[in-house]
Design an enzyme around this catalytic site. Sequence first.
Site, mmCIF file in Angstrom:
data_model
loop_
_atom_site.group_PDB
_atom_site.id
_atom_site.type_symbol
_atom_site.label_atom_id
_atom_site.label_comp_id
_atom_site.label_asym_id
_atom_site.label_seq_id
_atom_site.Cartn_x
_atom_site.Cartn_y
_atom_site.Cartn_z
ATOM 1 N N SER A 1 0.833 -1.199 0.000
ATOM 2 C CA SER A 1 0.000 0.000 0.000
ATOM 3 C C SER A 1 0.870 1.251 0.000
ATOM 4 O O SER A 1 1.718 1.440 0.869
ATOM 5 C CB SER A 1 -0.896 -0.041 1.236
ATOM 6 N N LYS A 2 0.654 2.078 -1.038
ATOM 7 C CA LYS A 2 1.451 3.305 -1.136
ATOM 8 C C LYS A 2 1.132 4.224 0.025
ATOM 9 O O LYS A 2 1.997 4.885 0.577
ATOM 10 C CB LYS A 2 1.141 4.025 -2.440
ATOM 11 N N SER A 3 -0.142 4.241 0.413
ATOM 12 C CA SER A 3 -0.543 5.182 1.458
ATOM 13 C C SER A 3 0.145 4.834 2.781
ATOM 14 O O SER A 3 0.430 5.691 3.590
ATOM 15 C CB SER A 3 -2.057 5.182 1.615
#
Length: 309
Positions: free
Chosen positions: A226-228
């Site tokens: 997950s980039k976030s």
Amino acid sequence: MTRTGRFAPSPTGDLHWGSLLVALGSWLEARAAGGRWLLRIEDVDTRRAVPGAAARQQAQLAALGLTADAPAWVQSARGEAYAQALRRLAQAGHAYPCACTRGDLAGHGGVHPPRCVRPVRGDTHAWRLRVPAGITTFDDALQGCFEQDVRRAVGDFVLRRADGLWAYQLAVVVDDAACGITDVVRGADLLDSTPRQILLQHLLRLPTPRYLHLPMLVDTHGRKLSKSAGATALSDDPMLALRITLRLLGQHAAAGIDAAHPAALLARAVRRYDPSLLPRVCRLVAPQSGGTNATRTLHGTHRMRGDAR
Ligand code: GLU
């Protein structure tokens, strides 16, 4: 024909572990074959392009020792080439104007039916490919045989959007051919775009390159990174980043090479490159500062099928 590979990031942010995996994978494949390696900035979707991101990505690649053999190819400067390809398709009856909206297609599962739902009035319309019936098949050098009934799976797809932006599928096909790309190495998220690109190559009478789709990076639980959550941010240390990525690519022996700087590590990694060790799954444990042990890969190995070269 000189083997030619490419790395084609979209300038939507800094390079991350997933993009480095593809950059290094494509670089190793090209260099191990004595071939060329090119860089293409895929900024056709100007609304998603982040100002300054392309320059930062190129600086990251340079710090990693991944230098291209020619100045970066920039898609936003290629509109005339895409327009010419669209004209050829339209003149041959393979492309048609379409004013259907997403809402119009919702009742068709998002797949454009053989006839438009909404009539075209005026100049504000997209262009779509009239997808022929049949199954498109290709032999991916890592994932094996892949086939798709493009008409059923995606229907008549967009080549140029109603807002005037060029679609990725058309741009990538025109540019891969214009650059003489013989080997496309990219992430498996694009596996199901490949049949659309092969169809376009056939209709435009362009060669089909060899494809190798690398696995997507997942976390220890098998979930997409997950980039976030920041899990995708690259290490600032180029040697560490390269070693981790070499391991992710199954190139453990190369990852352990004692080298003083990225260029030396890469030169030796290319000599030891073994494509039969490329993994089917790439599992990244977020690296902690100070060592490579925090990262491991779990992989089943896969031999290259036949001699696709
Ligand atoms: N621009 C695409 C991306 O960043 C890659 C396209 C390609 O390699 O064909 O995911």
